[in-house]
Every structure is written in C-alpha cells, then in structure tokens.
Write an enzyme that holds these catalytic residues in place. Structure first.
Site, PDB file in Angstrom:
ATOM      1  N   CYS A  90      -7.449  -3.109  10.492  1.00  0.00           N
ATOM      2  CA  CYS A  90      -6.344  -2.564   9.708  1.00  0.00           C
ATOM      3  C   CYS A  90      -5.075  -3.316  10.104  1.00  0.00           C
ATOM      4  O   CYS A  90      -4.638  -3.234  11.254  1.00  0.00           O
ATOM      5  CB  CYS A  90      -6.193  -1.069   9.982  1.00  0.00           C
ATOM      6  SG  CYS A  90      -4.782  -0.294   9.151  1.00  0.00           S
ATOM      7  N   CYS A 215      -1.248  -1.490   2.463  1.00  0.00           N
ATOM      8  CA  CYS A 215      -2.464  -1.878   3.184  1.00  0.00           C
ATOM      9  C   CYS A 215      -2.258  -3.298   3.694  1.00  0.00           C
ATOM     10  O   CYS A 215      -2.117  -4.230   2.896  1.00  0.00           O
ATOM     11  CB  CYS A 215      -3.678  -1.795   2.264  1.00  0.00           C
ATOM     12  SG  CYS A 215      -5.203  -2.436   3.006  1.00  0.00           S
TER      13      CYS A 215
END
Length: 277
Positions: A90, A215
């Site tokens: 991530c 994101c």
C-alpha cells in the site's frame, strides 16, 4: 504526549483483554490505523483487524498497519486490508508508516524498510510530504481500453471522460468481480487526463471493496500507464478525491519503468486506546 504501553494485556472480571494504543493517520484521505508492535506483544486476529477498520463500529480505516522491527532495516511494514486479511503493498500506507516511525523516535532523514513486496526507501521532504520509492515495473499489459500492471499491488487502469460523474463503486465492482479477476481480485483505477502531465484518478480497492479517497499504488499505476515521455524521466501530478500527489519514474523501455517514486502528504489525525477482548 507520545508513549507506548509496556504491557498491553490487562484483566477485568477474570477476562483477559488487550488495551491497545492506536494511532490514526491518513495520506490524501486514504486512512489507516497504526500500531507500534516492535515488541511483537500484540497479535490480532482477522476478525479484530476487521473490527478496528470498520467504520461506525470500530475506529474506521481503509487498512491497518503494524510497525515492526526487521534486522538490517529501520522497520518492517505489515499491512492488513479493511477486511482483516494481510494485504499487498500500500503506497499511501507506506508513506504514513514512515511518518509514524519518525514520530515514534526513528529520527532519520532517509529510511530503508521492508514490506511484503520487498525493500523500500523513503524520505520526509521539507514541506512534510513523504517521498517513497516503489517497486520497478517490468510488465505492462495493454488491452485496448485498459491496462494491467503491478506496482506492489495489481491494478486495472482505464481512461474515462467526466470522471466526477462516474459511479466508481458500481463500475469498479463489476470489473473486480468479473470472471478474470474475481478469484484474486484487482484494484480498479479510472483516469481522466487533465493535461499531458496531470491526471485525475479515482480507485475502487479490493479488500476495502469500496472507493477510497486515494490509492498510492493506484496513482502510481495510472501515472505509468499514461507516461508522457517515451523514454527517460517522467513527472506526473495526480489529483484524487483526497488531495494531490506526484509520481516520478524513468521509462527504460516500452514496458520497463525504474526509479519509481510516489510523494504526497501523510498526516496524524489522532491517537487513543481501545479494548479488544
């Protein structure tokens, strides 16, 4: 005041429970629960992680991360999706964990840490933004109206018009659960070019199973798929629902991208204690 529990386990009415000191951070609206678990005394179940990330009932977050020790590195990043399962890399989470590590006493100008997809380097810029080195990309699958690539997590990238009017959840879910992707899942990124060097990106994330405000691996994938220079250095400014980031990389060949960097803000929101039985 910043401090750590020396013993997270307590007893109440003969029942053992964990009293966890947690921290909430976000990177352009992509939010995370962070736990300093360098002593590895805390062991969370899948159900407990999902509860902590559950909005309205738990703390609420797109994911949870543990700061752990790792020989030869400043720290190890352990990341869990909001569904409680350990996830892939991530980007915004990595940037938040770098800022968290600094706040927890790892005071360095440059960081080297290990994550599920390998080594990463990072630095905190003068404006407070965190600049994170992402993995190299050596494969880019182009399929007419969409691209597929892995920037630490798998991403589907599709260009659209009128991105602000798009039903990202419905469109993203239909792709994520299509026959090709439903087994392992894929993150779905919709991209509208604002200029040759600027993109607007919205993302449906697997594991969260919803649109997120931003994101990190997704905007990295979008920037690479929309490289403006055929070879050499590329700088791409990114707009998301949660704020602005930028991505830089060197394009070595048609499908080879190296020296990939993601940069943007990473901020502490609050911290507190929560009991888990």
């Amino acid at each position: 005041m910043w401090f750590r529990l020396t013993e997270p386990f307590e007893k109440l009415n003969d029942k053992l429970f964990m009293n966890i000191h947690f921290y909430k951070y976000h990177g352009t609206g992509n939010d995370f629960v962070l736990i300093d678990n360098r002593d590895e005394k805390i062991q969370l179940t899948t159900e407990q992680v999902a509860f902590l990330c559950r909005r309205h009932f738990g703390i609420g977050a797109d994911g949870l991360m543990e700061l752990r020790n790792a020989p030869g590195y400043d720290f190890r990043m352990v990341y869990y999706n909001a569904d409680g399962k350990e996830g892939s890399m991530c980007g915004n989470g990595g940037r938040c964990l770098v800022k968290f590590a600094h706040h927890m006493g790892i005071h360095k100008s440059e960081f080297k840490f290990i994550a599920v997809d390998g080594e990463h380097y990072a630095s905190i810029e003068l404006n407070g933004w965190v600049r994170l080195k992402m993995k190299n990309v050596s494969s880019l699958e182009r399929n007419g109206n969409y691209d597929l690539l892995d920037t630490g997590s798998p991403h589907f990238v599709k260009s659209v018009d009128r991105i602000t009017e798009l039903d990202v959840v419905s469109e993203g879910r239909s792709i994520r659960y299509s026959d090709r992707f439903k087994a392992d899942g894929v993150n779905v990124n919709f991209v509208e070019p604002l200029s040759s060097t600027k993109l607007y990106v919205r993302t449906y994330e697997r594991g969260v199973e919803d649109e997120t405000n931003s994101c990190g691996t997704g905007v990295t994938a979008a920037a690479i798929a929309n490289a403006h220079n055929d070879r050499g250095f590329n700088h791409v400014d990114i707009r998301t629902k949660g704020g602005k980031l930028y991505v830089e990389f060197d394009r070595k060949d048609d499908d080879v991208f190296e020296d990939v960097w993601l940069a943007g803000p990473a901020e502490k929101v609050f911290d507190g204690f929560i009991e888990l039985k």
